[in-house]
Write an enzyme that holds these catalytic residues in place. Structure first.
Site, PDB file in Angstrom:
ATOM      1  N   ARG A 269      -8.385  14.923   5.081  1.00 46.99           N
ATOM      2  CA  ARG A 269      -7.132  14.937   5.830  1.00 46.99           C
ATOM      3  C   ARG A 269      -6.722  13.501   6.130  1.00 46.99           C
ATOM      4  O   ARG A 269      -7.560  12.677   6.493  1.00 46.99           O
ATOM      5  CB  ARG A 269      -7.277  15.707   7.142  1.00 46.99           C
TER       6      ARG A 269
ATOM      7  N   HIS B 147      -2.184  14.566  -3.286  1.00 48.67           N
ATOM      8  CA  HIS B 147      -2.711  15.687  -2.491  1.00 48.67           C
ATOM      9  C   HIS B 147      -3.021  16.888  -3.392  1.00 48.67           C
ATOM     10  O   HIS B 147      -2.442  17.959  -3.244  1.00 48.67           O
ATOM     11  CB  HIS B 147      -1.707  16.087  -1.402  1.00 48.67           C
TER      12      HIS B 147
ATOM     13  N   GLU C 127       4.102  12.512   3.053  1.00 46.08           N
ATOM     14  CA  GLU C 127       4.058  13.050   1.694  1.00 46.08           C
ATOM     15  C   GLU C 127       5.385  13.709   1.347  1.00 46.08           C
ATOM     16  O   GLU C 127       5.894  14.494   2.152  1.00 46.08           O
ATOM     17  CB  GLU C 127       2.915  14.066   1.565  1.00 46.08           C
TER      18      GLU C 127
END
Length: 346
Positions: A258, A306, A287
């Site tokens: 994370r 990600h 993001e």
């Protein structure tokens, strides 16, 4: 008993139905719907909002939850389950989330309403662990950088770490967090011949090829540091400027967990100033990354969008894992992954 499962772009309706269908043998009526997004990027954008601001950050359509008060069990992956939704779900007894983290569930309010929340620990652990090894190798051996150079017509042989390109064998790797992912990463690194240090105050056990140490010792002595902790109020920015200052100048930090676990600005600053050798990052504070972000200008970092946990196997198997967990709950099994302290009562 009625169950509502809400899929998404990663776990579609058919996969959800196939994974949960055996619960019909317990007399459960299953309804499956989808939290629809135009594309994966839009879903990930909502997911990031929820992770950073809680389940109230994104409102669900009435069409998706119009009859929620009729269900005993709710199964979701990324779909937010807010206080407002829980308040409306008068008969709900259990919320199952198809991943390890439950940031998209108001677990505290669910507990206040005597609703059990259970996660799916380790459902994409192997996907993240394998990806982590790939990120480590890519960064220390300049795989991504040399690939990018060749695609641009450059036969590149010089890199920021050219003076000390290492092999994994014999290197000290520090794992911050030792849950399902951390344990798999450790087993892979053991096969490479690494010495493995672990910091995890909650780990109780004995594995002969790891050494349990405090965080300061791990940071000072590791050649590679890989983050695998759960993001909580206590672990937010657990790796900040002070912690980075303890690392070796030749060390590399990897984060496939994370973004909030690591102070991103301090990492960028340390890389820019050469205080650490490199980094490999899959998760970011914002993001997608904005075009003028300084992180894109660094030559000593490997970055990916990600994607560590996103394998077909991980998504397909998640409903099956939850099916087995629910079966154990219905059979009154005590070995359940309850995250809010409430045992399910059917």
């Amino acid at each position: 008993m009625r169950l509502l499962a809400i899929g998404d772009n990663f776990i579609g309706k058919e996969v959800m139905e196939e994974g949960l269908k055996e619960l019909k043998g317990y007399g459960i009526e299953i309804t499956v719907r989808e939290w629809e997004h135009k594309n994966l990027e839009m879903l990930q954008k909502d997911n990031l909002l929820i992770e950073q601001n809680g389940p109230e950050a994104v409102e669900l359509s009435e069409e998706l939850i119009w009859d929620i008060e009729d269900y005993d069990i709710l199964i979701v992956q990324f779909t937010p389950v807010s206080k407002k939704l829980i308040e409306k779900a008068k008969n709900l007894k259990l919320i199952g989330v198809l991943r390890g983290g439950a940031e998209n569930i108001d677990c505290e309010y669910a507990a206040a309403k005597e609703i059990s929340v259970m996660n799916t620990p380790g459902r994409n652990a192997r996907a993240v662990a394998e990806f982590t090894i790939g990120m480590i190798l890519s960064e220390i051996r300049n795989i991504a950088r040399s690939h990018a150079a060749l695609k641009n017509g450059e036969w590149r042989k010089k890199f920021p770490n050219s003076g000390f390109v290492p092999e994994l064998n014999g290197k000290i790797v520090g794992l911050v967090g030792f849950g399902s992912v951390g344990k798999l990463v450790a087993s892979y690194l053991n096969a490479f011949g690494c010495k493995i240090l672990v910091y995890d105050p909650f780990f109780k056990g004995n594995i002969d090829y790891i050494e349990i140490v405090d965080l300061e010792y791990l940071l000072k002595n590791s050649d590679i540091i890989s983050i695998h902790a759960r993001l909580t109020d206590d672990t937010y920015h657990m790796i900040g400027k002070k912690e980075i200052s303890l690392m070796k100048s030749t060390s590399v930090i990897v984060n496939t967990a994370r973004s909030g676990l690591v102070d991103e600005k301090s990492i960028v600053e340390a890389l820019d100033e050469g205080k650490i050798s490199g980094a490999a990052i899959d998760v970011f504070d914002v993001e997608p990354i904005v075009k003028n972000d300084k992180i894109l200008q660094l030559d000593n970092i490997t970055i990916t969008p990600h994607m560590a946990g996103s394998t077909r196997d991980a998504f397909i198997n998640s409903p099956k894992f939850m099916r087995d967990i629910l079966a154990r709950a219905l059979d009154k099994n005590e070995n359940l992954p309850i995250v809010n302290g409430i045992n399910p009562e059917f």
